[in-house]
Design a protein around this motif. Structure first.
Motif, PDB file in Angstrom:
ATOM      1  N   THR A 139       8.778 -15.394   2.503  1.00 23.28           N
ATOM      2  CA  THR A 139       7.716 -15.424   1.503  1.00 23.28           C
ATOM      3  C   THR A 139       8.281 -15.486   0.083  1.00 23.28           C
ATOM      4  OG1 THR A 139       6.342 -14.101   2.974  1.00 23.28           O
ATOM      5  CG2 THR A 139       5.677 -14.186   0.678  1.00 23.28           C
TER       6      THR A 139
ATOM      7  N   GLY B 232       3.030 -17.770  -0.344  1.00 23.03           N
ATOM      8  CA  GLY B 232       2.757 -16.713   0.611  1.00 23.03           C
ATOM      9  C   GLY B 232       2.297 -17.308   1.924  1.00 23.03           C
ATOM     10  N   SER B 233       1.018 -17.673   1.976  1.00 22.99           N
ATOM     11  CA  SER B 233       0.475 -18.267   3.200  1.00 22.99           C
ATOM     12  C   SER B 233       0.911 -19.715   3.399  1.00 22.99           C
ATOM     13  CB  SER B 233      -1.064 -18.201   3.167  1.00 22.99           C
ATOM     14  OG  SER B 233      -1.507 -16.872   3.161  1.00 22.99           O
TER      15      SER B 233
ATOM     16  N   ARG C 113       9.808 -12.810  -2.230  1.00 24.73           N
ATOM     17  CA  ARG C 113       9.035 -11.625  -2.617  1.00 24.73           C
ATOM     18  C   ARG C 113       8.298 -11.043  -1.408  1.00 24.73           C
ATOM     19  NH1 ARG C 113       7.502  -8.926  -7.103  1.00 24.73           N
ATOM     20  NH2 ARG C 113       5.420  -8.014  -7.212  1.00 24.73           N
ATOM     21  N   TRP C 114       8.070  -9.743  -1.461  1.00 21.31           N
ATOM     22  CA  TRP C 114       7.463  -8.972  -0.377  1.00 21.31           C
ATOM     23  C   TRP C 114       8.348  -9.034   0.869  1.00 21.31           C
ATOM     24  CZ3 TRP C 114       4.544  -5.480  -2.108  1.00 21.31           C
ATOM     25  CH2 TRP C 114       3.678  -5.723  -3.186  1.00 21.31           C
TER      26      TRP C 114
ATOM     27  N   THR D 256      -2.668  -7.918   5.837  1.00 25.77           N
ATOM     28  CA  THR D 256      -2.292  -9.026   4.965  1.00 25.77           C
ATOM     29  C   THR D 256      -1.011  -9.707   5.403  1.00 25.77           C
ATOM     30  OG1 THR D 256      -3.371  -7.941   3.089  1.00 25.77           O
ATOM     31  CG2 THR D 256      -1.746  -9.637   2.571  1.00 25.77           C
ATOM     32  N   TYR D 257       0.020  -8.915   5.774  1.00 28.89           N
ATOM     33  CA  TYR D 257       1.293  -9.570   6.074  1.00 28.89           C
ATOM     34  C   TYR D 257       1.296 -10.178   7.465  1.00 28.89           C
ATOM     35  CZ  TYR D 257       3.229  -5.213   8.322  1.00 28.89           C
ATOM     36  OH  TYR D 257       3.485  -4.121   9.114  1.00 28.89           O
TER      37      TYR D 257
END
Length: 391
Positions: A125, A130-131, A155-156, A364-365
């Motif tokens: 990510t 992200g997605s 990130r994350w 979310t993840y």
């Protein structure tokens, strides 16, 4: 549910539960409040055999998918952050090396990671991807001598500040072999690699999520994950589906723990001269929660048994169905349990609000609700709706 599991499967679950009861439950409120990941428990998780437990060889336990699921739900009954550690270590970092790595990479890293002597992270990510990982901007450029140079930001990324090794996914494009996204095994002491923990979190506080900066990180040619299965996004997606499978079970552990907390509370707390559990509204809520938890376990069990007996039949839509619905169910139960605890439910003396906060991250993840809805929708309609072309 008890009759669905063998004696060996139940014994494993109870072994993990015993460690959670002894090591995690007495300390989790303090770790959560202080926003501390208890690194000292990592060797204990290694001795327990839950790190990369579904993998074969190289010091890994070689357990079944159902056994892994049972361990995941027991860990998440303690805290989502601690199950997340096991997931990042085993289902992401170790799985990437096991599925796609060279024999040398496997020998170097997997035994130490299985024992908890080395920690791994998984860098996919990015701040702007992200997605949509296909739009990642991290690049890997291969120089004439064969070395790779990685540049970009992730990130994350769970565990990055603790990790000894990072699996980094980067675009090669015209700068490398022209085959798109590739994975690299990056020791975190490599010059140019840095990680910083993300602070001020309201969720997953007993866990570590980070931003990784890659500044001209030079790696030898053999750092690439060489398997054909690692070419393109199918490489990281195979690992993500392993992690998503663990979530299907794990979140039911958080739901079960929230249910048990409120059941005990309503049996012991009196209002208007009688225990809260004696009221019809309370019993109706408890009944609905119990039914929802058992349905979630049945879904996890069915997917797990299929994964063990006919893995080719486990489709992305099946995994998305489990991850989507069990996360929804679990967060609803945690919120309902918090409400039934009244004002006392906002303290760390009781687990449901901590679970609910953590489940906001888990939901979310490894794919948001929308990503899983579209995965299922693509299977139902035959039309991929992840992108929308403007006329």
């Amino acid at each position: 549910m008890d009759g669905l599991f063998s004696a060996e499967e139940k014994a494993l679950a109870l072994d993990v539960r015993a460690v959670v009861d002894e090591v995690i439950r007495p300390n989790i409120a303090g770790w959560y409040e202080a926003a501390v990941f208890p690194r000292e428990i990592v060797p204990e998780l290694g001795r327990l055999g839950v790190l990369g437990m579904h993998l074969e060889g190289y010091g890994c336990a070689g357990r079944s998918a159902v056994q892994y699921g049972l361990a995941a739900q027991e860990l998440e009954a303690g805290d989502s952050g601690l199950r997340t550690f096991v997931s990042v270590q085993g289902s992401l970092a170790m799985s990437a090396i096991h599925k796609h790595g060279s024999e040398a990479q496997k020998q170097q890293w997997l035994p130490a990671m299985a024992a908890g002597e080395a920690i791994g992270c998984f860098g996919l990510t990015e701040p702007g991807a992200g997605s949509d990982p296909a739009s990642m901007r991290t690049t890997a450029v291969q120089e004439p001598g064969g070395d790779w140079v990685l540049t970009g930001t992730k990130r994350w990324i769970g565990l990055a500040t603790l990790a000894d090794v990072a699996i980094i996914w980067a675009q090669t494009g015209e700068h490398g072999d022209g085959r798109g996204v590739r994975g690299f095994v990056v020791p975190t002491d490599t010059p140019g690699f840095s990680a910083e923990a993300i602070g001020q979190k309201l969720s997953m506080r007993a866990s570590v999520q980070c931003e990784i900066t890659l500044t001209d990180v030079r790696l030898p040619a053999e750092a690439i994950l060489p398997a054909e299965s690692a070419v393109g996004l199918k490489g990281p997606f195979q690992c993500l589906n392993e992690a998503r499978y663990g979530i299907i079970w794990g979140v039911m552990g958080a739901a079960r723990d929230s249910f048990n907390a409120v059941l005990d509370y309503t049996l012991g707390r009196e209002q208007f001269g009688t225990p809260l559990a004696s009221y019809q509204l309370t019993q109706a809520k408890l009944a609905d929660m119990a039914v929802a938890i058992n349905k979630g376990y049945l879904l996890a069990h069915q997917i797990g048994r299929t994964k063990d007996t006919n893995p080719a039949a486990v489709t992305p839509a099946m995994i998305s169905t489990g991850k989507l619905d069990n996360c929804r169910v679990a967060i609803g139960i945690a919120r309902e349990a918090r409400e039934m605890l009244g004002g006392n439910g906002i303290t760390l003396e009781h687990s449901p609000l901590r679970h609910a906060n953590n489940l906001e991250s888990v939901r979310t993840y490894e794919g948001t609700d929308e990503v899983h809805q579209l995965t299922i929708g693509r299977t139902l309609t035959g039309i991929g709706a992840f992108t929308r072309t403007q006329a």
